[in-house]
Motif scaffolding. Structure first.
Motif, PDB file in Angstrom:
ATOM      1  N   ASP A  49      -5.077   7.130  14.687  1.00 52.95           N
ATOM      2  CA  ASP A  49      -3.928   7.889  14.177  1.00 52.95           C
ATOM      3  C   ASP A  49      -2.697   7.007  14.068  1.00 52.95           C
ATOM      4  O   ASP A  49      -1.939   7.084  13.091  1.00 52.95           O
ATOM      5  CB  ASP A  49      -3.630   9.083  15.089  1.00 52.95           C
ATOM      6  N   ALA A  50      -2.474   6.176  15.074  1.00 47.14           N
ATOM      7  CA  ALA A  50      -1.304   5.289  15.065  1.00 47.14           C
ATOM      8  C   ALA A  50      -1.370   4.311  13.901  1.00 47.14           C
ATOM      9  O   ALA A  50      -0.359   4.036  13.248  1.00 47.14           O
ATOM     10  CB  ALA A  50      -1.216   4.531  16.393  1.00 47.14           C
ATOM     11  N   LYS A  51      -2.575   3.791  13.623  1.00 48.92           N
ATOM     12  CA  LYS A  51      -2.732   2.835  12.521  1.00 48.92           C
ATOM     13  C   LYS A  51      -2.546   3.523  11.164  1.00 48.92           C
ATOM     14  O   LYS A  51      -1.963   2.936  10.241  1.00 48.92           O
ATOM     15  CB  LYS A  51      -4.104   2.179  12.607  1.00 48.92           C
ATOM     16  N   ILE A  52      -3.033   4.746  11.056  1.00 47.47           N
ATOM     17  CA  ILE A  52      -2.859   5.487   9.799  1.00 47.47           C
ATOM     18  C   ILE A  52      -1.385   5.770   9.557  1.00 47.47           C
ATOM     19  O   ILE A  52      -0.870   5.591   8.444  1.00 47.47           O
ATOM     20  CB  ILE A  52      -3.672   6.798   9.828  1.00 47.47           C
ATOM     21  N   LEU A  53      -0.687   6.232  10.590  1.00 44.65           N
ATOM     22  CA  LEU A  53       0.741   6.522  10.452  1.00 44.65           C
ATOM     23  C   LEU A  53       1.508   5.264  10.079  1.00 44.65           C
ATOM     24  O   LEU A  53       2.399   5.293   9.216  1.00 44.65           O
ATOM     25  CB  LEU A  53       1.265   7.100  11.759  1.00 44.65           C
ATOM     26  N   GLN A  54       1.150   4.159  10.686  1.00 39.94           N
ATOM     27  CA  GLN A  54       1.794   2.884  10.373  1.00 39.94           C
ATOM     28  C   GLN A  54       1.530   2.490   8.923  1.00 39.94           C
ATOM     29  O   GLN A  54       2.429   1.998   8.221  1.00 39.94           O
ATOM     30  CB  GLN A  54       1.276   1.795  11.315  1.00 39.94           C
ATOM     31  N   ALA A  55       0.308   2.749   8.459  1.00 37.53           N
ATOM     32  CA  ALA A  55      -0.045   2.405   7.077  1.00 37.53           C
ATOM     33  C   ALA A  55       0.699   3.279   6.070  1.00 37.53           C
ATOM     34  O   ALA A  55       1.120   2.803   5.010  1.00 37.53           O
ATOM     35  CB  ALA A  55      -1.558   2.534   6.885  1.00 37.53           C
ATOM     36  N   ILE A  56       0.868   4.566   6.393  1.00 41.08           N
ATOM     37  CA  ILE A  56       1.623   5.460   5.506  1.00 41.08           C
ATOM     38  C   ILE A  56       3.072   4.994   5.411  1.00 41.08           C
ATOM     39  O   ILE A  56       3.641   4.897   4.309  1.00 41.08           O
ATOM     40  CB  ILE A  56       1.550   6.910   6.015  1.00 41.08           C
ATOM     41  N   ALA A  57       3.664   4.711   6.561  1.00 42.42           N
ATOM     42  CA  ALA A  57       5.056   4.249   6.572  1.00 42.42           C
ATOM     43  C   ALA A  57       5.199   2.938   5.813  1.00 42.42           C
ATOM     44  O   ALA A  57       6.162   2.747   5.051  1.00 42.42           O
ATOM     45  CB  ALA A  57       5.536   4.090   8.015  1.00 42.42           C
ATOM     46  N   ALA A  58       4.230   2.032   5.975  1.00 42.81           N
ATOM     47  CA  ALA A  58       4.282   0.746   5.282  1.00 42.81           C
ATOM     48  C   ALA A  58       4.150   0.931   3.772  1.00 42.81           C
ATOM     49  O   ALA A  58       4.799   0.220   2.983  1.00 42.81           O
ATOM     50  CB  ALA A  58       3.182  -0.167   5.804  1.00 42.81           C
ATOM     51  N   HIS A  59       3.324   1.895   3.359  1.00 39.24           N
ATOM     52  CA  HIS A  59       3.140   2.163   1.927  1.00 39.24           C
ATOM     53  C   HIS A  59       4.455   2.642   1.306  1.00 39.24           C
ATOM     54  O   HIS A  59       4.887   2.127   0.263  1.00 39.24           O
ATOM     55  CB  HIS A  59       2.053   3.218   1.747  1.00 39.24           C
ATOM     56  N   TYR A  60       5.089   3.606   1.961  1.00 39.24           N
ATOM     57  CA  TYR A  60       6.369   4.106   1.442  1.00 39.24           C
ATOM     58  C   TYR A  60       7.432   3.012   1.456  1.00 39.24           C
ATOM     59  O   TYR A  60       8.224   2.876   0.515  1.00 39.24           O
ATOM     60  CB  TYR A  60       6.837   5.313   2.258  1.00 39.24           C
ATOM     61  N   GLN A  61       7.443   2.215   2.525  1.00 35.25           N
ATOM     62  CA  GLN A  61       8.457   1.170   2.628  1.00 35.25           C
ATOM     63  C   GLN A  61       8.276   0.121   1.535  1.00 35.25           C
ATOM     64  O   GLN A  61       9.248  -0.410   0.991  1.00 35.25           O
ATOM     65  CB  GLN A  61       8.402   0.501   4.001  1.00 35.25           C
ATOM     66  N   ALA A  62       7.012  -0.169   1.193  1.00 41.60           N
ATOM     67  CA  ALA A  62       6.754  -1.148   0.128  1.00 41.60           C
ATOM     68  C   ALA A  62       7.305  -0.672  -1.209  1.00 41.60           C
ATOM     69  O   ALA A  62       7.861  -1.463  -1.986  1.00 41.60           O
ATOM     70  CB  ALA A  62       5.255  -1.422   0.034  1.00 41.60           C
ATOM     71  N   THR A  63       7.171   0.632  -1.484  1.00 38.46           N
ATOM     72  CA  THR A  63       7.741   1.157  -2.736  1.00 38.46           C
ATOM     73  C   THR A  63       9.264   1.088  -2.692  1.00 38.46           C
ATOM     74  O   THR A  63       9.904   0.730  -3.685  1.00 38.46           O
ATOM     75  CB  THR A  63       7.299   2.609  -2.991  1.00 38.46           C
ATOM     76  N   ALA A  64       9.842   1.435  -1.538  1.00 34.84           N
ATOM     77  CA  ALA A  64      11.305   1.425  -1.418  1.00 34.84           C
ATOM     78  C   ALA A  64      11.869   0.017  -1.540  1.00 34.84           C
ATOM     79  O   ALA A  64      12.901  -0.198  -2.195  1.00 34.84           O
ATOM     80  CB  ALA A  64      11.710   2.041  -0.077  1.00 34.84           C
ATOM     81  N   THR A  65      11.201  -0.957  -0.926  1.00 34.40           N
ATOM     82  CA  THR A  65      11.669  -2.350  -0.998  1.00 34.40           C
ATOM     83  C   THR A  65      11.681  -2.841  -2.436  1.00 34.40           C
ATOM     84  O   THR A  65      12.647  -3.482  -2.895  1.00 34.40           O
ATOM     85  CB  THR A  65      10.771  -3.254  -0.136  1.00 34.40           C
ATOM     86  N   HIS A  66      10.609  -2.514  -3.170  1.00 34.97           N
ATOM     87  CA  HIS A  66      10.543  -2.936  -4.578  1.00 34.97           C
ATOM     88  C   HIS A  66      11.624  -2.232  -5.394  1.00 34.97           C
ATOM     89  O   HIS A  66      12.266  -2.855  -6.256  1.00 34.97           O
ATOM     90  CB  HIS A  66       9.160  -2.639  -5.142  1.00 34.97           C
ATOM     91  N   ALA A  67      11.832  -0.955  -5.129  1.00 31.90           N
ATOM     92  CA  ALA A  67      12.860  -0.206  -5.867  1.00 31.90           C
ATOM     93  C   ALA A  67      14.250  -0.782  -5.603  1.00 31.90           C
ATOM     94  O   ALA A  67      15.072  -0.897  -6.524  1.00 31.90           O
ATOM     95  CB  ALA A  67      12.809   1.265  -5.485  1.00 31.90           C
ATOM     96  N   GLU A  68      14.515  -1.153  -4.371  1.00 32.48           N
ATOM     97  CA  GLU A  68      15.817  -1.742  -4.052  1.00 32.48           C
ATOM     98  C   GLU A  68      16.024  -3.067  -4.776  1.00 32.48           C
ATOM     99  O   GLU A  68      17.128  -3.379  -5.233  1.00 32.48           O
ATOM    100  CB  GLU A  68      15.948  -1.939  -2.543  1.00 32.48           C
TER     101      GLU A  68
END
Length: 433
Positions: A175-194
């Motif tokens: 569960d911890a790894k999945i949550l980390q992966a979800i957060a990383a996925h969203y952060q990757a989109t946000a970083t590119h958008a910025e």
């Protein structure tokens, strides 16, 4: 577009030099093609789409967001598909110059993505399935050659979209790894958008289709529990601070997430089940002045009346008479809670409506719940038996006895049940080989 001089937008917000104005409409969970206890609802969805088109024009919407579950199944019928594509085609004649669509858990990712290249020609941007590189989910929206908004269009995420399953993982670690992966996925989109935004004073809008922690649901609304692997709900902390507004789908009740007014579910625009009767449906209008959002709910009218009746036999019949006298189409769920056992409840209701001239065409009973009959049947037939003592066939027959089906229908149901069980056994056999 960026205005060169200060001016007042129709929303009432005052623009400053260099500000970008954009008016957005957040929708989700259309569930085109959905049935209600076997009742087709094409007219109801057609009325919703007509109202939506009129609203886009009246509100001067420039960007429409559809946050997943466009269809109710991953194999939508021809009419549901026709309603979707015809609606998108009609937007060419409106002020809405962009549409961004993400896939939900009910949608087929490949089905949504198949016409994406064609739809992009009319500024409809579709992300049905998570991309290998999350940056590819960032949609850049231009008007007259100028960048006016960025949308991180993240669809419903499955575990296979996020990570490789590891052998001998503990549940908590998984569960911890999945949550980390979800957060990383969203952060990757946000970083590119910025990176794309640079010095532009334009909004970054996040989209998602998931079950946020603390979200409210309603009985019978058809919302499925969402699990990414074994993880059920996702905290608001997965959404990056770079998102100026986050448009979510999946929950049918309009609500904020973690009391944050810029992270929201708009809810389903149509009551998906009788549990949503009486709930005011809405879509959300977001006016951006630069990166600053101003959020306004817009109430969605009811396109097909629905009602729940709860009581004993006299009160049920009295309420039915009131609905008949109203002379309007209404779909009904009846919950009988009287003390007397009424084994032919559905038939008595049908006979009562038939006695009212023309009532059966307007007042339609879609579901009857007979709690007293169920209680008595359970006490009489199951007694002290435990589930472990009953065979699969016994459980099915006892549940079938609680229905209001005729003996012939019950016999046919038993035959179909046996066929299904046999097919399951055959499939298991093939899997083992």
């Amino acid at each position: 577009m960026a205005y060169l001089l200060p001016r007042i937008h129709s929303s009432g917000l005052v623009a400053h030099i260099g500000d970008t104005f954009m008016r957005v409409l957040h929708t989700s969970d259309w569930h085109l093609g959905r049935l209600l206890y076997g009742q087709k609802r094409h007219h109801e969805f057609a009325a919703w789409l007509q109202w939506l088109q009129q609203t886009l024009v009246a509100e001067q919407i420039e960007l429409l967001l559809i946050a997943g579950d466009i269809f109710d199944t991953n194999t939508p019928g021809n009419l549901a598909q026709q309603q979707y594509y015809q609606f998108l085609a009609r937007l060419v004649d409106t002020s809405c110059r962009h549409v961004v669509v993400v896939g939900g858990n009910h949608d087929s990712p490949s089905f949504l993505d198949a016409p994406a290249g064609l739809l992009k020609a009319i500024n409809v941007h579709v992300v049905g399935e998570a991309r290998d590189n999350p940056a590819d989910e960032v949609v850049s929206l231009y008007h007259q050659g100028q960048l006016e908004a960025l949308v991180c269009a993240v669809p419903y995420l499955r575990e296979r979209d996020l990570r490789q399953v590891e052998a001998y993982e503990q549940a908590a670690d998984k569960d911890a790894k999945i949550l980390q992966a979800i957060a990383a996925h969203y952060q990757a989109t946000a970083t590119h958008a910025e990176q794309l935004r640079g010095e532009h004073d334009i909004p970054i809008i996040g989209m998602g289709h998931l079950f946020a922690t603390g979200g409210a649901v309603q009985e019978g609304d058809g919302v499925r529990d969402l699990y990414v692997g074994s993880l059920g709900q996702v905290p608001a902390s997965v959404f990056p601070a770079a998102f100026d507004y986050t448009a979510l789908g999946h929950l049918h009740v309009a609500q904020q997430v973690a009391q944050n007014p810029t992270i929201r579910y708009c809810g389903a625009p149509v009551a998906m089940g009788f549990g949503e009767v009486g709930q005011q449906k809405q879509v959300l209008r977001i006016d951006f002045a630069g990166r600053e959002p101003s959020i306004t709910p817009i109430e969605v009218p009811e396109f097909q009346a629905k009602a729940r009746i709860r009581g004993d036999m006299p009160s049920i019949l009295a309420e039915l008479d009131t609905l008949v006298q109203a002379q309007r189409s209404v779909w009904i769920e009846i919950d009988y809670i009287g003390e007397a056992a009424v084994s032919d409840l559905r038939q008595r209701i049908a006979d009562h409506l038939e006695s009212k001239s023309g009532a059966e065409s307007l007042v339609r009973v879609l579901r009857v719940r007979n709690r007293q009959l169920r209680r008595q049947s359970m006490q009489r037939e199951i007694g002290e038996d435990t589930l472990a003592q009953l065979s699969l066939e016994d459980v099915f027959k006892r549940r079938l006895a609680l229905s209001e089906l005729s003996p012939e229908q019950q016999h046919r149901m038993c035959e179909l049940h046996q066929e299904v069980v046999q097919r399951l056994h055959e499939e298991d056999t093939r899997a083992d080989s």
